[in-house]
Design an enzyme around this catalytic site. Structure first.
Site, PDB file in Angstrom:
ATOM      1  N   PHE A  77      14.632  21.588 -28.732  1.00  0.00           N
ATOM      2  CA  PHE A  77      14.898  22.133 -27.496  1.00  0.00           C
ATOM      3  C   PHE A  77      15.868  21.430 -26.558  1.00  0.00           C
ATOM      4  N   THR A  92      11.929  20.310 -38.617  1.00  0.00           N
ATOM      5  CA  THR A  92      10.361  20.693 -38.692  1.00  0.00           C
ATOM      6  C   THR A  92      10.419  22.064 -37.943  1.00  0.00           C
ATOM      7  N   ASP A 138      15.428  12.999 -42.339  1.00  0.00           N
ATOM      8  CA  ASP A 138      14.618  12.317 -41.388  1.00  0.00           C
ATOM      9  C   ASP A 138      14.919  11.021 -41.045  1.00  0.00           C
ATOM     10  N   ALA A 144      14.716  12.953 -31.471  1.00  0.00           N
ATOM     11  CA  ALA A 144      13.844  13.201 -32.529  1.00  0.00           C
ATOM     12  C   ALA A 144      12.572  12.765 -32.262  1.00  0.00           C
ATOM     13  N   THR A 162       9.359  10.133 -22.163  1.00  0.00           N
ATOM     14  CA  THR A 162       8.522  10.938 -21.163  1.00  0.00           C
ATOM     15  C   THR A 162       7.834  10.157 -20.293  1.00  0.00           C
ATOM     16  N   ASP A 163       7.483  10.985 -19.296  1.00  0.00           N
ATOM     17  CA  ASP A 163       6.505  10.409 -18.139  1.00  0.00           C
ATOM     18  C   ASP A 163       5.385  10.191 -18.571  1.00  0.00           C
ATOM     19  N   GLU A 164       4.774  10.973 -19.646  1.00  0.00           N
ATOM     20  CA  GLU A 164       3.405  10.692 -20.024  1.00  0.00           C
ATOM     21  C   GLU A 164       3.083   9.485 -20.533  1.00  0.00           C
ATOM     22  N   TYR A 204       0.208  11.926 -28.549  1.00  0.00           N
ATOM     23  CA  TYR A 204       1.613  11.830 -28.401  1.00  0.00           C
ATOM     24  C   TYR A 204       1.995  11.061 -27.457  1.00  0.00           C
ATOM     25  N   SER A 205       1.344  10.768 -26.408  1.00  0.00           N
ATOM     26  CA  SER A 205       1.854   9.938 -25.345  1.00  0.00           C
ATOM     27  C   SER A 205       1.701   8.452 -25.810  1.00  0.00           C
ATOM     28  N   LYS A 265       4.784   7.717 -28.195  1.00  0.00           N
ATOM     29  CA  LYS A 265       5.886   7.636 -27.347  1.00  0.00           C
ATOM     30  C   LYS A 265       5.905   6.338 -26.562  1.00  0.00           C
ATOM     31  N   ARG A 293       2.148  19.036 -13.018  1.00  0.00           N
ATOM     32  CA  ARG A 293       3.341  18.488 -13.662  1.00  0.00           C
ATOM     33  C   ARG A 293       4.663  18.611 -12.757  1.00  0.00           C
TER      34      ARG A 293
HETATM   35  P1  NAD Z   1      11.269  19.764 -29.882  1.00  0.00           P
HETATM   36  O1  NAD Z   1       9.829  19.390 -30.371  1.00  0.00           O
HETATM   37  O2  NAD Z   1      11.806  20.884 -29.415  1.00  0.00           O
HETATM   38  O3  NAD Z   1      12.336  18.975 -31.029  1.00  0.00           O
HETATM   39  C1  NAD Z   1      12.208  17.939 -31.440  1.00  0.00           C
HETATM   40  C2  NAD Z   1      13.333  17.845 -32.563  1.00  0.00           C
HETATM   41  O4  NAD Z   1      13.265  16.609 -33.302  1.00  0.00           O
HETATM   42  C3  NAD Z   1      13.191  18.987 -33.682  1.00  0.00           C
HETATM   43  O5  NAD Z   1      14.548  19.739 -33.791  1.00  0.00           O
HETATM   44  C4  NAD Z   1      12.620  18.614 -35.032  1.00  0.00           C
HETATM   45  O6  NAD Z   1      13.350  19.342 -36.025  1.00  0.00           O
HETATM   46  C5  NAD Z   1      13.480  16.945 -34.954  1.00  0.00           C
HETATM   47  N1  NAD Z   1      12.697  16.134 -35.534  1.00  0.00           N
HETATM   48  C6  NAD Z   1      10.926  15.922 -35.723  1.00  0.00           C
HETATM   49  N2  NAD Z   1      10.857  15.273 -36.630  1.00  0.00           N
HETATM   50  C7  NAD Z   1      11.958  14.655 -37.150  1.00  0.00           C
HETATM   51  C8  NAD Z   1      12.290  13.419 -38.030  1.00  0.00           C
HETATM   52  N3  NAD Z   1      11.405  12.831 -38.529  1.00  0.00           N
HETATM   53  N4  NAD Z   1      13.217  13.136 -38.484  1.00  0.00           N
HETATM   54  C9  NAD Z   1      14.648  14.208 -37.422  1.00  0.00           C
HETATM   55  N5  NAD Z   1      14.535  15.078 -36.840  1.00  0.00           N
HETATM   56  C10 NAD Z   1      12.885  15.385 -36.473  1.00  0.00           C
HETATM   57  O7  NAD Z   1      11.381  18.396 -28.744  1.00  0.00           O
HETATM   58  P2  NAD Z   1      11.935  18.609 -27.238  1.00  0.00           P
HETATM   59  O8  NAD Z   1      11.059  19.192 -26.373  1.00  0.00           O
HETATM   60  O9  NAD Z   1      13.363  18.827 -27.369  1.00  0.00           O
HETATM   61  O10 NAD Z   1      11.976  16.870 -26.900  1.00  0.00           O
HETATM   62  C11 NAD Z   1      13.138  16.115 -27.476  1.00  0.00           C
HETATM   63  C12 NAD Z   1      12.722  14.595 -26.892  1.00  0.00           C
HETATM   64  O11 NAD Z   1      12.498  14.523 -25.697  1.00  0.00           O
HETATM   65  C13 NAD Z   1      11.214  14.106 -27.681  1.00  0.00           C
HETATM   66  O12 NAD Z   1      11.647  12.739 -27.775  1.00  0.00           O
HETATM   67  C14 NAD Z   1      10.104  14.165 -26.239  1.00  0.00           C
HETATM   68  O13 NAD Z   1       9.294  13.214 -26.542  1.00  0.00           O
HETATM   69  C15 NAD Z   1      11.333  14.067 -25.157  1.00  0.00           C
HETATM   70  N6  NAD Z   1      10.756  14.694 -23.944  1.00  0.00           N
HETATM   71  C16 NAD Z   1      10.686  16.065 -23.823  1.00  0.00           C
HETATM   72  C17 NAD Z   1      10.174  16.605 -22.722  1.00  0.00           C
HETATM   73  C18 NAD Z   1       9.759  18.102 -22.678  1.00  0.00           C
HETATM   74  O14 NAD Z   1       9.344  18.621 -21.584  1.00  0.00           O
HETATM   75  N7  NAD Z   1      10.096  18.916 -23.730  1.00  0.00           N
HETATM   76  C19 NAD Z   1      10.112  16.084 -21.491  1.00  0.00           C
HETATM   77  C20 NAD Z   1      10.432  14.457 -21.463  1.00  0.00           C
HETATM   78  C21 NAD Z   1      10.774  13.862 -22.679  1.00  0.00           C
HETATM   79  O1  DAU Z   2       5.631  15.492 -19.105  1.00  0.00           O
HETATM   80  C1  DAU Z   2       6.614  15.490 -20.224  1.00  0.00           C
HETATM   81  C2  DAU Z   2       5.958  16.099 -21.381  1.00  0.00           C
HETATM   82  O2  DAU Z   2       5.980  17.601 -20.863  1.00  0.00           O
HETATM   83  C3  DAU Z   2       6.997  15.961 -22.745  1.00  0.00           C
HETATM   84  O3  DAU Z   2       6.818  14.689 -22.905  1.00  0.00           O
HETATM   85  C4  DAU Z   2       6.149  16.896 -23.719  1.00  0.00           C
HETATM   86  O4  DAU Z   2       7.133  16.685 -24.929  1.00  0.00           O
HETATM   87  C5  DAU Z   2       6.068  18.277 -23.301  1.00  0.00           C
HETATM   88  O5  DAU Z   2       5.468  19.085 -24.212  1.00  0.00           O
HETATM   89  C6  DAU Z   2       5.496  18.421 -21.873  1.00  0.00           C
HETATM   90  O6  DAU Z   2       4.049  18.158 -22.098  1.00  0.00           O
HETATM   91  P1  DAU Z   2       2.809  19.083 -21.279  1.00  0.00           P
HETATM   92  O7  DAU Z   2       1.757  18.683 -22.274  1.00  0.00           O
HETATM   93  O8  DAU Z   2       2.783  18.496 -19.790  1.00  0.00           O
HETATM   94  O9  DAU Z   2       3.516  20.480 -21.548  1.00  0.00           O
HETATM   95  P2  DAU Z   2       2.825  21.718 -22.191  1.00  0.00           P
HETATM   96  O10 DAU Z   2       3.645  22.739 -21.763  1.00  0.00           O
HETATM   97  O11 DAU Z   2       2.053  21.823 -23.362  1.00  0.00           O
HETATM   98  O12 DAU Z   2       1.824  22.087 -20.846  1.00  0.00           O
HETATM   99  C7  DAU Z   2       1.927  21.985 -19.448  1.00  0.00           C
HETATM  100  C8  DAU Z   2       0.629  22.155 -18.867  1.00  0.00           C
HETATM  101  O13 DAU Z   2       0.172  23.400 -18.958  1.00  0.00           O
HETATM  102  C9  DAU Z   2      -0.354  21.317 -19.083  1.00  0.00           C
HETATM  103  O14 DAU Z   2      -1.179  20.698 -17.954  1.00  0.00           O
HETATM  104  C10 DAU Z   2      -1.229  21.899 -20.131  1.00  0.00           C
HETATM  105  C11 DAU Z   2      -1.042  23.311 -19.475  1.00  0.00           C
HETATM  106  N1  DAU Z   2      -1.247  24.498 -20.438  1.00  0.00           N
HETATM  107  C12 DAU Z   2      -0.311  24.503 -21.616  1.00  0.00           C
HETATM  108  C13 DAU Z   2      -0.385  25.548 -22.741  1.00  0.00           C
HETATM  109  C14 DAU Z   2       0.486  25.390 -23.781  1.00  0.00           C
HETATM  110  C15 DAU Z   2      -2.155  25.396 -20.364  1.00  0.00           C
HETATM  111  O15 DAU Z   2      -2.708  25.624 -19.288  1.00  0.00           O
HETATM  112  N2  DAU Z   2      -2.193  26.446 -21.179  1.00  0.00           N
HETATM  113  C16 DAU Z   2      -1.286  26.701 -22.255  1.00  0.00           C
HETATM  114  O16 DAU Z   2      -1.453  27.572 -23.239  1.00  0.00           O
END
Ligand code: NAD
Ligand code: DAU
Length: 353
Positions: A10, A34, A57, A80, A132-134, A158-159, A162, A222
């Site tokens: 993403f 993945t 990988d 990744a 991440t902030d988590e 997860y957190s 990270k 959040r």
């Molecule tokens: P995502 O899950 O959408 O994408 C992760 C990508 O990493 C995928 O394309 C997957 O194929 C690849 N990947 C997974 N394992 C791998 C491996 N072993 N080797 C190579 N590639 C691999 O994640 P995202 O939401 O795009 O998040 C990206 C980064 O940002 C992560 O490090 C996440 O912790 C961080 N982050 C995400 C958010 C959020 O809200 N989504 C917020 C803060 C930080």
């Molecule tokens: O804060 C940054 C993080 O935000 C990133 O590091 C993570 O990669 C990303 O996945 C995200 O984590 P959250 O757990 O906050 O995101 P999620 O979209 O899974 O959930 C957001 C909030 O909504 C959380 O409080 C859980 C709640 N939730 C989530 C899902 C999937 C629901 O209530 N129902 C749901 O079905």
């Protein structure tokens, strides 16, 4: 050129599109593909020689060493990861493997390569770790937002994974002088987000007349940031961040989950009213809470604003509007990602709730 890991996910794919549009500089994109990786996110770069995709990988040290030797990137931007909290609860192993061991492998290979560079290349090289902030844990309702000096207190597998990776990055700077930067960002939303995460899940379920599952009482908070703003922030940190430092990135945009879901529903009511005329919010369904569900995250983003002049450009309303419009306009992308493995995840996560 730069090396991006996880660039088919993403945020990584949004970053690559933004990077090439803004700078024109080439990108090598290393991604394992993945369930979360999707090359369709980068379809607009299909015939663009500035994007070189390599499937692999981050634990494959031989591949990493070859990529560095061949392409000599001036920076590594490390996205990744396994990123979904609920998946880390039902199966933490992959999170340890990728987020901890994988980051360690990448740091080791980068360190050895960087130490062998000439003085000039050594000086410009950067290793930017996207986190991440988590890692800071959970706030009470009246606590001040997380700053860069808030103690780490991760609560989910997860957190915790990270947090471990952040500590390794810190140690590689402190011990070996590797020129690292770390960013800790809040919840992103926008185009290409896999619909296991709250906002795209709600958009797609609503459009299909399915329940909108709210964990617990829906009052968890959040901070939400449009993904384009996150990409800009990463570019700014790469360009001007101080070595070894961490930068919090956030939208000053705290919302309860219920607020978020109601906003998405209102936007859908306006942009694509339900055929039966009922408001989408009538689909809201309270389900069993996430174990260990963090109550509140909030980011103090003053450091990046002060030092690098970055500020988010989108409000929650403008960002959500763009996001909902994107999902409505990209039915083909949606159809592809919700087939196959996605159905298994939905059954596993929501079946017993
Ligand atoms: P995502 O899950 O959408 O994408 C992760 C990508 O990493 C995928 O394309 C997957 O194929 C690849 N990947 C997974 N394992 C791998 C491996 N072993 N080797 C190579 N590639 C691999 O994640 P995202 O939401 O795009 O998040 C990206 C980064 O940002 C992560 O490090 C996440 O912790 C961080 N982050 C995400 C958010 C959020 O809200 N989504 C917020 C803060 C930080
Ligand atoms: O804060 C940054 C993080 O935000 C990133 O590091 C993570 O990669 C990303 O996945 C995200 O984590 P959250 O757990 O906050 O995101 P999620 O979209 O899974 O959930 C957001 C909030 O909504 C959380 O409080 C859980 C709640 N939730 C989530 C899902 C999937 C629901 O209530 N129902 C749901 O079905």
């Amino acid at each position: 050129m730069i090396l991006v890991t996880g660039g088919a996910g993403f945020i990584g794919s949004n970053f690559i599109l933004d990077w090439i549009a803004a700078s024109g500089e080439a990108v090598v994109n290393l991604d394992k593909l993945t369930y979360a990786g999707n090359l369709e996110n980068l379809a607009s770069l299909k015939n663009d020689t500035r994007h070189l995709f390599v499937r692999g990988d981050i634990n494959d040290r031989g591949l990493l060493a070859n990529l560095l030797a061949e392409h000599k990137p001036r920076a590594i931007i490390h996205f990744a990861a396994e990123s979904h909290v609920d998946r880390s609860i039902s199966g933490p192993g992959e999170f340890i493997q990728t987020n901890i061991n994988g980051t360690f492998s990448l740091l080791e290979v980068a360190r050895v390569w960087w130490q062998g560079l000439g003085a000039a290349e050594k000086k410009v090289f950067r290793f930017l770790h996207v986190s991440t902030d988590e890692v800071y844990g959970s706030l009470g309702p009246n606590d001040p937002p997380f700053t860069e000096t808030t103690a780490y207190a991760p609560n989910s597998p997860y957190s915790a994974s990270k947090a471990a990776s952040d500590h390794l990055v810190r140690a590689y700077h402190h011990t070996y002088g590797l020129p690292t930067l770390t960013t800790n960002c809040s919840n992103n939303y926008g185009a290409f987000q896999f619909p296991e995460k709250l906002i795209p899940l709600v958009i797609l379920n609503a459009l299909n007349g399915k329940p909108l599952p709210i964990y617990g009482n829906g009052l968890n908070v959040r901070d939400w940031l449009y993904v384009g703003d996150h990409c800009t922030a990463i570019r700014e940190v790469l360009a001007g961040g101080r070595l070894g430092e961490t930068y919090n990135i956030g939208g000053w945009n705290e919302k309860t989950n219920l607020d978020v879901v109601n906003t998405v529903c209102a936007m859908l009511d306006e942009m694509k009213p339900a055929a039966d005329g009922r408001p989408y919010a009538s689909l809201i369904t309270y389900v069993k809470d996430r174990p260990g569900h963090d109550a509140r995250y909030a980011i103090d983003a003053h450091k990046i604003e002060r030092e690098l002049g970055w500020k988010p450009q989108e409000t929650f309303d403008t960002g959500i509007r763009k996001t909902v419009a994107w999902y409505l306009d990209n039915q083909g992308w949606v159809d592809d990602v919700v087939s196959g493995e996605y159905q298994n995840w939905v059954a596993k996560n929501y079946g017993g709730r």
